[in-house]
Structure formats: structure tokens, C-alpha cells
Write a protein that holds these residues in place. Sequence first.
Motif, PDB file in Angstrom:
ATOM      1  N   HIS A 113       0.797  -1.226   0.000  1.00 26.95           N
ATOM      2  CA  HIS A 113       0.000   0.000   0.000  1.00 26.95           C
ATOM      3  C   HIS A 113       0.826   1.271   0.000  1.00 26.95           C
ATOM      4  O   HIS A 113       0.271   2.366   0.141  1.00 26.95           O
ATOM      5  CB  HIS A 113      -0.979   0.011   1.190  1.00 26.95           C
ATOM      6  CG  HIS A 113      -1.929  -1.136   1.173  1.00 26.95           C
ATOM      7  ND1 HIS A 113      -2.757  -1.387   0.104  1.00 26.95           N
ATOM      8  CD2 HIS A 113      -2.168  -2.121   2.080  1.00 26.95           C
ATOM      9  CE1 HIS A 113      -3.464  -2.468   0.353  1.00 26.95           C
ATOM     10  NE2 HIS A 113      -3.137  -2.948   1.534  1.00 26.95           N
ATOM     11  N   VAL A 263      -8.710   1.712  -0.076  1.00 25.24           N
ATOM     12  CA  VAL A 263      -7.798   1.719   1.067  1.00 25.24           C
ATOM     13  C   VAL A 263      -7.178   3.105   1.246  1.00 25.24           C
ATOM     14  O   VAL A 263      -6.978   3.586   2.358  1.00 25.24           O
ATOM     15  CB  VAL A 263      -6.679   0.666   0.889  1.00 25.24           C
ATOM     16  CG1 VAL A 263      -5.620   0.803   1.958  1.00 25.24           C
ATOM     17  CG2 VAL A 263      -7.264  -0.730   0.929  1.00 25.24           C
TER      18      VAL A 263
ATOM     19  N   ARG B  66       7.004  -1.205   4.774  1.00 23.91           N
ATOM     20  CA  ARG B  66       6.049  -2.208   5.236  1.00 23.91           C
ATOM     21  C   ARG B  66       5.190  -1.642   6.355  1.00 23.91           C
ATOM     22  O   ARG B  66       3.974  -1.857   6.409  1.00 23.91           O
ATOM     23  CB  ARG B  66       6.812  -3.443   5.694  1.00 23.91           C
ATOM     24  CG  ARG B  66       5.921  -4.549   6.150  1.00 23.91           C
ATOM     25  CD  ARG B  66       4.909  -4.894   5.077  1.00 23.91           C
ATOM     26  NE  ARG B  66       4.071  -5.966   5.520  1.00 23.91           N
ATOM     27  CZ  ARG B  66       4.342  -7.237   5.297  1.00 23.91           C
ATOM     28  NH1 ARG B  66       5.392  -7.575   4.601  1.00 23.91           N
ATOM     29  NH2 ARG B  66       3.549  -8.166   5.764  1.00 23.91           N
ATOM     30  N   SER B  69       2.716   0.796   4.926  1.00 24.56           N
ATOM     31  CA  SER B  69       1.627   0.106   4.247  1.00 24.56           C
ATOM     32  C   SER B  69       0.588  -0.364   5.260  1.00 24.56           C
ATOM     33  O   SER B  69      -0.621  -0.219   5.042  1.00 24.56           O
ATOM     34  CB  SER B  69       2.184  -1.083   3.461  1.00 24.56           C
ATOM     35  OG  SER B  69       1.158  -1.829   2.876  1.00 24.56           O
ATOM     36  N   VAL B  72      -1.505   2.605   6.451  1.00 21.92           N
ATOM     37  CA  VAL B  72      -2.524   2.998   5.477  1.00 21.92           C
ATOM     38  C   VAL B  72      -3.776   2.148   5.658  1.00 21.92           C
ATOM     39  O   VAL B  72      -4.907   2.648   5.657  1.00 21.92           O
ATOM     40  CB  VAL B  72      -1.983   2.846   4.033  1.00 21.92           C
ATOM     41  CG1 VAL B  72      -3.101   2.895   3.018  1.00 21.92           C
ATOM     42  CG2 VAL B  72      -0.966   3.920   3.747  1.00 21.92           C
ATOM     43  N   LEU B  73      -3.578   0.870   5.822  1.00 23.09           N
ATOM     44  CA  LEU B  73      -4.702  -0.041   6.002  1.00 23.09           C
ATOM     45  C   LEU B  73      -5.446   0.241   7.295  1.00 23.09           C
ATOM     46  O   LEU B  73      -6.682   0.234   7.338  1.00 23.09           O
ATOM     47  CB  LEU B  73      -4.166  -1.465   6.014  1.00 23.09           C
ATOM     48  CG  LEU B  73      -5.166  -2.553   5.731  1.00 23.09           C
ATOM     49  CD1 LEU B  73      -5.784  -2.349   4.366  1.00 23.09           C
ATOM     50  CD2 LEU B  73      -4.441  -3.900   5.754  1.00 23.09           C
ATOM     51  N   LYS B  76      -7.701   3.138   6.971  1.00 19.75           N
ATOM     52  CA  LYS B  76      -8.921   2.769   6.252  1.00 19.75           C
ATOM     53  C   LYS B  76      -9.917   2.119   7.204  1.00 19.75           C
ATOM     54  O   LYS B  76     -11.099   2.421   7.194  1.00 19.75           O
ATOM     55  CB  LYS B  76      -8.614   1.820   5.101  1.00 19.75           C
ATOM     56  CG  LYS B  76      -9.824   0.970   4.719  1.00 19.75           C
ATOM     57  CD  LYS B  76     -10.074   0.882   3.262  1.00 19.75           C
ATOM     58  CE  LYS B  76     -11.173  -0.077   2.900  1.00 19.75           C
ATOM     59  NZ  LYS B  76     -12.489   0.500   2.941  1.00 19.75           N
ATOM     60  N   ARG B  79     -11.644   4.698   9.244  1.00 23.00           N
ATOM     61  CA  ARG B  79     -12.693   5.407   8.499  1.00 23.00           C
ATOM     62  C   ARG B  79     -13.950   4.541   8.431  1.00 23.00           C
ATOM     63  O   ARG B  79     -15.069   5.011   8.630  1.00 23.00           O
ATOM     64  CB  ARG B  79     -12.234   5.739   7.080  1.00 23.00           C
ATOM     65  CG  ARG B  79     -11.189   6.808   6.993  1.00 23.00           C
ATOM     66  CD  ARG B  79     -11.066   7.347   5.574  1.00 23.00           C
ATOM     67  NE  ARG B  79     -10.665   6.360   4.583  1.00 23.00           N
ATOM     68  CZ  ARG B  79      -9.411   6.026   4.293  1.00 23.00           C
ATOM     69  NH1 ARG B  79      -8.422   6.575   4.959  1.00 23.00           N
ATOM     70  NH2 ARG B  79      -9.150   5.134   3.357  1.00 23.00           N
ATOM     71  N   GLU B 395      -6.112  -7.328   4.681  1.00 25.86           N
ATOM     72  CA  GLU B 395      -5.524  -6.491   3.664  1.00 25.86           C
ATOM     73  C   GLU B 395      -6.282  -6.532   2.349  1.00 25.86           C
ATOM     74  O   GLU B 395      -6.029  -5.769   1.459  1.00 25.86           O
ATOM     75  CB  GLU B 395      -4.070  -6.887   3.415  1.00 25.86           C
ATOM     76  CG  GLU B 395      -3.186  -6.655   4.611  1.00 25.86           C
ATOM     77  CD  GLU B 395      -3.176  -7.822   5.586  1.00 25.86           C
ATOM     78  OE1 GLU B 395      -2.309  -7.810   6.454  1.00 25.86           O
ATOM     79  OE2 GLU B 395      -4.034  -8.710   5.501  1.00 25.86           O
ATOM     80  N   SER B 397      -8.801  -5.533  -0.034  1.00 23.70           N
ATOM     81  CA  SER B 397      -9.894  -4.601  -0.228  1.00 23.70           C
ATOM     82  C   SER B 397     -10.709  -5.121  -1.405  1.00 23.70           C
ATOM     83  O   SER B 397     -10.266  -5.993  -2.131  1.00 23.70           O
ATOM     84  CB  SER B 397      -9.357  -3.195  -0.494  1.00 23.70           C
ATOM     85  OG  SER B 397      -8.376  -3.208  -1.497  1.00 23.70           O
TER      86      SER B 397
END
Lengths: 311, 398
Positions: A113, A263, B66, B69, B72-73, B76, B79, B395, B397
Motif C-alpha cells: 500500500h 484503502v 512495510r 503500508s 494505510v490499512l 482505512k 474510516r 488487507e 480490499s
Amino acid sequence: MRVSAWSQEELAERLRGPGIYLHTGPFLSHIRTAVPAVAEGIALLYADHKVSAEEPYADFHIALQRPGSLRRWISPQVRFEYDGLLPFKPLPLGQALPMLEWGLNWCIGAHGHQFLIIHAAVIERNGLAAILPGAPGSGKSTLTACLVHNGWRLLSDEMALVSLQDGGLTALARPISLKNRSIDLIADILPNAALSARSEDTVKGAVALLKPPTTSVERVAEPARPAWVIFPTFKLGAATELACRSKADTLIELGRNAFNYSVHGARGFEALSGLVDTCACYRLTYGEMTEALALFGCLDAQAAGPVGART
Amino acid sequence: MSRREATGGRLLLRLAGRPESFATLSLADWDLVLRQAMRAGILARFCFQLAEIGALDKVPERPRRRLESARVLALKHQRDVRWEVACVRRALARSGVPIVLLKGAAYLMAELPSARGRLFSDIDFMVPRARIEEVEHRLLDAGWEPAVADEYDQLYYRRWTHQIPPLRHFRRNTVLDVHHTIVPLTARAPVAAEALATQSLALDGDGQLRILAPADMVLHAAVHLFNDGEYDHGLRDLLDIGDLLQHFGEQPAFWGDLARRAEALGLTGPLQLTLRYLERLLGMPLPDEIREAAARWQPAAAKRALFDALLLRALLPDHPSCNDGLAGTARWLLYVRAHYLRMPFHLLLPHLLRKSLLRPAERGGDARRDLQLRVEEFLRLGPPHHPAARAAAPEHSE
């Protein structure tokens, strides 16, 4: 060093034992397998890729192994292990090599990501990249395979890795996945290209993998700036034409084709709009490969200024 | 530290307790620690912690990417949870039913430190028992559906646990766990839900959305960790409680409140275990008054040793580098214990039998896997676990 520095036997032995550390663009994968077809596949398809015998850190620790007991003899299987976990159900042993590719894609989709990841092929020439989003059956992979043997560099046939910082594209230069009829087609058009054995009866039909061109692998660390978004559709007998596609439409379609758009939330939207803003967006219909290749030749010449078309 | 802690989980525990110690990690250390952290569900948490101490830039590139990343998840997920809570609120607004958020959703909506880096698999909240049917109907009307189809499992949830069967939204695929207390109906030590509800705090103006009072929040987390029998995220849950204690503990009156509340609700057992392992595994400093109380509450030496043998294994990440030969057994015994706590013995046996004999093995996969699944179902002694699938593979989505 490159994978090709090892002999078949040495590679197989390392894979059975401590594993190898394979570089694919920004990702470093620790791979172990005792499945001979996978070892052979790696030797063929990843011959030009950077590899180490040992590394202190790997992004992904994966293995392709056969489960024990009864399934050794009856309908043998292979399973994909990610740091000891099984994210997927096992597949028939004959699909072990495609499973490596699908597994590596999954790793990137699940843990990559740092990028906005779009399901698309990416090719580049003269520093400018074309993103080819891939609806199934669009012929994207076949088209990509031909283009990268006709002057274009391969960044990826499956995953466009878009930087959220500056919109640049990062290369993977991994094997190109071909399905069904396209396997025979490419074997015809590119008789010298290295093609893996076919795996039959996968969820996608018959699958074979095409080795990426050496120059694409050697240049994997070079990023590229996106200049075009082109949605290809192959239609037998159709006239080859490039039609403009509205940016709004393109944005929505790219969003649909992005693995991790939701994401990233607002940042994903910003990145995608930025991308669509800077790119010329088209729909491509083609009935014949040579016509499509010629069209891409012109594209490049128009955008980049006075550069002679290359064969 | 025991020999086990000294090997596999040592670095992880040190980093978890003192993030500033990251500077001593080699690349090889990072490789191991991040894999363990991922298994424990605390990868994103590390990222937040390192960012908080301004250290993220100093982490080597690959591990840093890593970590980012994972962050970021986690953002989400945050949210998504905020949105889901808003949707639940909307569905229940007219009824005026008080909604007491629990666990992760509570930490997030109350902006507590334990929310950072969390991946959510479902949203837990508590409503008064008398109104739970009404709540269920309103939620079903608003697009949530029963996530558990099997009739036996539906009955199991309704009669023997402290929640209605989980509800999944038909479009968003998010899961709600609606509780009416925090320890199941048939448990040997039932907790009075009213006691929790009266002390709950309003999160917003009209008071419908609520969270447990600080002491109750800690106790609930402790009960969940030590009595529910699931240790997939044991270390994360323990770290969460550590965060809560550090946050609430800034008010000196908190510790006395906590001790009194634990005694009033009969939850000194789980609290004592929490404090013990916060000290032993994470080196967390605790005020004397609570340490003395914990010493009063602790079980006899033999039982203490047994708990240590089980929990010092189960609380580490379920990762080959942290597990020894007994880790699987330890987890299984704790799982059985959780069911023992949940159901009286005369109910446990029929439940076990039903689970082992009547439940069909999962289709697909090899014969060994089938057998493994059957044994696991039998040993699990409970209904199929609803989306920990999301927790296990968060992870993905859509």
C-alpha cells in the motif's frame, strides 16, 4: 548476481533448502519450493533477475510446497505459504508455477500500500508510459507481450504501481501471464521468446508464462512518467482505431480497476485524478496485432516529439 | 524472563514495551519482528508509535515501507468504523436506545491511544437486555442480516452467550456484535449489566452513543482477554489494556476506582492476570497500591504457575518463531477453559457432542485437512467463528 548464474541443479537445491532471495522491482521475496516445475519455471522466467543466496530482510517469505500424506498420490496438490500461513486453498500440482505468480501478486496487493495499485499493464518508451487497464478478455496481455518485443519496455503486465507522492510508475518486470489462445498466438509471433509449460484447467483456463525481455529486467529500477491511459479491446475483424475517452469516465474506470483505491481514501482519489489529468485517455479497438503495434508506434512519436519510429 | 520469552518473542516484546529501542535492531531483527508483529496484529500500531516518537524516518527503508503500508490499512479501517458507527446510530436514533460501544469501536470513537493501528473485524456494542429484540429488529430493517444461519448456532448465541448472533450488513459486509452484558448468561460469575450501564459515559450531546467508564473499560478488556479464550491477538489486547491504564492512570484516583470496581463486579481474577502479564511481559511499571491489591487477588501458587505456563505461551504471537512444542496445547486448554467459564458443565457436554458428531466437515481440501478441521471443530467447542476472516486477511480490499 542474476538467477542465470546458478545451474538448474544448484537453483533447485537452494530452493529446496534455505531458499533464494529474488528481487522484483521494489519487492524482495524469499522463496522456497521443493516442486521441480517451479524451480524450472524460475530458472527460465527469472533468469535475468537479481537474486541473492541470503539476505537479512525480505519483504515476503513465501513457499510453494506439496501437502503431505494421501494427497501425494491422489490428485497431487500444491499450496502457497505466506510466512507459514495459507492464504489460499491448495491447487492441483500442475498449476504450481502460475500459483507462484498469483501468490506474488497477492503479496503486493495485500502489503504494497505504499502504492496505488491498478490492475493494468504498463509499458514505456522514451520515458513515457502507457497504462493499459485490463478487463478480462481484452487481449491486454497478448498486446503487452507483443509491444515489449517491439521497442517498448515492460514495467508490468498486471499491476500498475503508482506513487502517491509524485504519480510516477514503478516497474516490476515480472513474467507475462498468457491465457488460452493467446499462448499459441505468442508462440507463433515470437518463436524465440521463452515460454513456460502450459498449466491446464486453471480458473482462467490454460495459462503459460512469458519471460520478460532482458532489457526490461535490467532497467527495472527506472521509473516512468505516465502519459497515456489506453483501454484495449480485441475484436476479431474489427477496424483498428483509437478513440478518445473522457477523463471523467477514465477516472471511474481506473478506480474500478484499482486493487486498493478504497484503502487510500481521499489520497487515492487525488492520485488517480492527478494521473488522469496528465494522461491522454483512449479506447483502443483492434482486430489485428500489427495494426495495433503500428498505432502504438505513432502514439509515441506524437507525444515525444521528433523521435523516429522504431521497429 | 522465562526461557521462552528469551528466545522468539524477546525483541518484539522489547519493542512493544519501549518503541525507542528500535534503534538497536538490525535488518535481520526487523525481518523477524515485523513478521511476528503482523501475526500478532500490531504492525500498524508500531508504525504509529514510531511516528509519534519521530523515529519513522530512521527505520531502514524496506521495513519502513512495510510499516507505512500497514498504517494505510489501519487508517482505512478507522474510516470504516466511524462510518459504521454513524450508520448504527442512524438506525437506532428514533428508538432512543442507549448504545454503549465496546472494545475497538469505543477506543476509536473516544479517541483513546489504544485505537491507533488497530484493524477491526467487527463492531461491538451493548444495549439493555430488555430492548435487545427491538434493537435487532431495527438493525435487520436497516440492512443488516444474520451472519449465522445454522439454527443451533442461532439458539446457542441467544441462550448461552451475552450477545445476539452476529449481524452482517448486506452491502458493506461489516459485522455487528450486539451484547447485553459482558459475561455470558450462564457463566459461573455473571456480571450485572446494569452496573456497567449506569456508569457509562456519553460520547456526544444527546447521550445515545456511550462508552464504559474507565475502570469498566479496563475490566471489560481484561475479561475479554482472559476469559474468552481467543489469543490470536492476545498480545495486542494486552498492549491495549496497557495503553488504557497509562492513559487513565494519569488521574491518581483511577487506580483506587479500578480496584474497588473489580471487587464489586467480581472481576479481580482477569484484572490480576492482566496486571501480572503487563509487568512480566512488557515491564510496565504499576503504582504500589494496585500491585498490593493484585497480590491479594492472586490465586494459589500452583494455579499461578499453571496460568504462567499457559499464558506466557498463548500471549505471544502464534508464529513459529515464538511457539514452542506446548504452545498449541496451551492455547487449546485456554479455549476449553473459556467454554467452561461460559457454560455450566451439564450444558457443555451436549454442546460438545453436537459439535463433534453432527457438524459436517468442511468440503474441499485434502483428507488430512478435513480431519484437521473436524478435530479443530470438536476442540473449538463452539459455533463457527464469524469474520475473524476479516481479521485474518484484512488487507484484501474489494
